[in-house]
Design an enzyme around this catalytic site. Structure first.
Site, mmCIF file in Angstrom:
data_model
loop_
_atom_site.group_PDB
_atom_site.id
_atom_site.type_symbol
_atom_site.label_atom_id
_atom_site.label_comp_id
_atom_site.label_asym_id
_atom_site.label_seq_id
_atom_site.Cartn_x
_atom_site.Cartn_y
_atom_site.Cartn_z
ATOM 1 N N HIS A 215 -3.149 6.715 6.688
ATOM 2 C CA HIS A 215 -2.888 5.376 5.907
ATOM 3 C C HIS A 215 -1.791 4.506 7.154
ATOM 4 O O HIS A 215 -1.375 3.142 6.738
ATOM 5 C CB HIS A 215 -1.162 5.755 5.119
ATOM 6 C CG HIS A 215 -0.643 6.823 6.169
ATOM 7 N ND1 HIS A 215 -0.738 7.633 6.350
ATOM 8 C CD2 HIS A 215 0.565 6.565 6.222
ATOM 9 C CE1 HIS A 215 0.638 7.862 6.637
ATOM 10 N NE2 HIS A 215 1.563 7.220 6.700
HETATM 11 C C1 UD1 Z 1 5.258 5.344 4.761
HETATM 12 C C2 UD1 Z 1 5.966 5.051 5.824
HETATM 13 C C3 UD1 Z 1 5.209 6.458 6.857
HETATM 14 C C4 UD1 Z 1 5.192 7.798 5.588
HETATM 15 C C5 UD1 Z 1 3.687 6.938 4.723
HETATM 16 C C6 UD1 Z 1 3.561 8.087 4.443
HETATM 17 C C7 UD1 Z 1 7.540 3.871 6.367
HETATM 18 C C8 UD1 Z 1 8.178 2.475 7.603
HETATM 19 N N1 UD1 Z 1 6.470 4.095 6.433
HETATM 20 O O1 UD1 Z 1 4.325 4.183 4.696
HETATM 21 O O2 UD1 Z 1 6.343 6.599 7.388
HETATM 22 O O3 UD1 Z 1 3.960 8.082 6.955
HETATM 23 O O4 UD1 Z 1 5.125 6.311 3.316
HETATM 24 O O5 UD1 Z 1 3.214 7.803 2.207
HETATM 25 O O6 UD1 Z 1 8.778 4.408 5.725
HETATM 26 N N2 UD1 Z 1 2.330 1.730 -2.322
HETATM 27 C C9 UD1 Z 1 1.289 2.074 -3.607
HETATM 28 N N3 UD1 Z 1 2.251 3.387 -3.943
HETATM 29 C C10 UD1 Z 1 2.699 3.571 -3.861
HETATM 30 C C11 UD1 Z 1 3.688 3.010 -2.795
HETATM 31 C C12 UD1 Z 1 3.396 2.117 -1.062
HETATM 32 O O7 UD1 Z 1 0.752 1.650 -3.865
HETATM 33 O O8 UD1 Z 1 4.220 4.239 -4.539
HETATM 34 C C13 UD1 Z 1 1.526 0.379 -1.183
HETATM 35 C C14 UD1 Z 1 2.463 -0.626 -2.001
HETATM 36 O O9 UD1 Z 1 0.751 -1.209 -1.497
HETATM 37 C C15 UD1 Z 1 2.814 -0.982 -0.100
HETATM 38 C C16 UD1 Z 1 1.989 0.531 0.870
HETATM 39 O O10 UD1 Z 1 1.764 1.027 -0.208
HETATM 40 O O11 UD1 Z 1 2.836 -1.878 0.529
HETATM 41 C C17 UD1 Z 1 2.560 0.404 1.640
HETATM 42 O O12 UD1 Z 1 3.598 1.560 0.788
HETATM 43 P P1 UD1 Z 1 5.147 1.727 2.402
HETATM 44 O O13 UD1 Z 1 6.284 2.529 1.209
HETATM 45 O O14 UD1 Z 1 5.848 0.234 3.027
HETATM 46 O O15 UD1 Z 1 5.055 2.401 3.359
HETATM 47 P P2 UD1 Z 1 3.469 3.873 3.406
HETATM 48 O O16 UD1 Z 1 2.321 2.814 4.079
HETATM 49 O O17 UD1 Z 1 3.565 4.665 2.734
#
Ligand code: UD1
Length: 375
Positions: A215
């Site tokens: 991811h």
């Molecule tokens: C976050 C953490 C990362 C961790 C990861 C575990 C930061 C900078 N990154 O990254 O360290 O390893 O979580 O999963 O805080 N999304 C969904 N559903 C959700 C959450 C996210 O669809 O419940 C999608 C959205 O499109 C979002 C993208 O995932 O924009 C990224 O989510 P985000 O929380 O920004 O970062 P992660 O890549 O999940």
């Protein structure tokens, strides 16, 4: 009740936070007269399988505050958490804010607390990859720069904090709450009927398999990098079927870049903690770019190939079952082949203090160090 219990605000926002707060909450519940805690869920992760299911399975009580921030750019998400968490701090007036790990929620809430004159306690402090292209590295550096108490999982964390001139008396090497949680959940899993768990049918259909998670923006947001990983996985899958519970962003990027996975790779939705544990604990090999899984595989002695060029968790390479492979397909395939050539070994060696008792140690230090704030 003690007349003036220590008021703590515990922050969790994203999937890798939830398993770290579960053991801390269990340990705090053993000292109800000393601590009065409130749980804050920032809502950084919000999909049921990325959030709610973890609260249920890990026995975490429902949050006292849910900030519902959701997704956004780093700046938007961090700012939104800060704005909403400030109101919580002003209402609750905690003596200390406890943050875990290195996600945006960790960073945002520690800045807010510090600026309100509230002590910041960082759990899983001191880890450094040395790579500031990784958002988590920035989160770790900034959080540690303003933390008052540091709880550290491995010796490199202590060295890094001392090098950054933090006083030795504020640094506590206590082991790893995520490993506390792992042992707790493994014991619970042993009593459960796993039939019906997501991924269990695939697991039962395969005599031997590997597990993949992916991811990190550096692997999935860049088409070239993602193409490399997908090719590497296809080469591994030619020898060992792979099961791949995919983060929503990874699934989205695969579709966007028109990449298809080899037929021997079983793509699943993100799994709840227990269904995932049920899967990887019996894997022949794990391929991942997660931070936590490098450590969990080390705790159980399962070979792990980390799809990154560096790690902030060097103990998993020096003493554990982890190897860094990056995202070059030839290297991924070559190292996987090497792992598969060696018969699986069971090992009971684990990094120091990864014994399931880190949360107890943390709570003992908190009771001692924070008491003066509450009198
Ligand atoms: C976050 C953490 C990362 C961790 C990861 C575990 C930061 C900078 N990154 O990254 O360290 O390893 O979580 O999963 O805080 N999304 C969904 N559903 C959700 C959450 C996210 O669809 O419940 C999608 C959205 O499109 C979002 C993208 O995932 O924009 C990224 O989510 P985000 O929380 O920004 O970062 P992660 O890549 O999940």
């Amino acid at each position: 009740m003690r007349e003036n219990p220590i008021r703590l605000s515990i922050v969790a926002g994203a999937r890798p936070n939830f398993m770290k707060i579960a053991p801390i909450i269990r340990a705090l519940d053993q000292h109800k007269t000393t601590f009065n805690y409130r749980l804050v869920h920032t809502g950084q992760h919000y999909d049921r399988n990325m959030s709610e299911v973890f609260f249920e399975e890990l026995g975490i009580p429902p949050p006292d505050h849910h900030l519902n921030v959701g997704s956004g750019s780093h700046a938007v998400q961090t700012a939104e958490i800060m704005t909403r968490f400030e109101a919580v701090c002003l209402a609750d007036r905690p003596h200390a804010v406890l943050v875990v790990g290195d996600v945006n929620s960790t960073l945002a809430c520690s800045i807010v607390a510090k600026k309100l004159g509230i002590a910041v306690v960082h759990i899983e402090a001191g880890l450094r990859s040395g790579d500031t292209r990784m958002p988590e590295e920035i989160n770790r550096m900034v959080t540690d720069a303003i933390s008052d108490l540091f709880f550290v999982t491995e010796p490199s964390g202590v060295e890094n904090l001392l090098r950054e001139a933090h006083p030795a008396s504020h640094i506590h090497f206590v082991g790893h709450v995520m490993i506390d949680n792992l042992f707790h959940q493994l014991a619970a899993l042993a009593e459960m009927d796993t039939t019906g768990f997501e991924g269990d049918a695939v697991k039962r259909s395969l005599p031997s398999y590997g597990v993949v998670t992916l991811h990190r923006p550096s692997n999935v947001d860049d088409p070239q990098a993602l193409r490399g990983v997908v090719a590497g996985l296809a080469a591994v899958a030619a020898e060992l079927p792979l099961v791949f519970p995919a983060h929503p962003r990874t699934r989205a990027r695969l579709a966007e870049f028109g990449l298809t996975l080899a037929p021997n790779i079983h793509l699943l939705d993100p799994l709840p903690y227990m269904a995932f544990l049920n899967l990887w604990k019996d894997a022949r090999l794990v391929l991942t770019d997660s931070g936590g899984l490098q450590e969990e595989t080390t705790a159980l002695g399962i070979p792990c190939l980390t799809l990154r060029e560096n790690t902030e968790r060097p103990v998993t390479v020096d003493e554990g079952s982890n190897q860094l492979v990056g995202n070059d397909p030839i290297r991924i395939a070559g190292l996987a082949r090497q792992v598969l050539r060696v018969a699986p070994q069971s090992t009971s060696a684990r990094p120091a203090l990864w014994d399931g008792r880190a949360a107890e140690r943390i709570v003992a230090v908190l009771a001692r160090e924070l008491l003066p704030l509450a009198v």
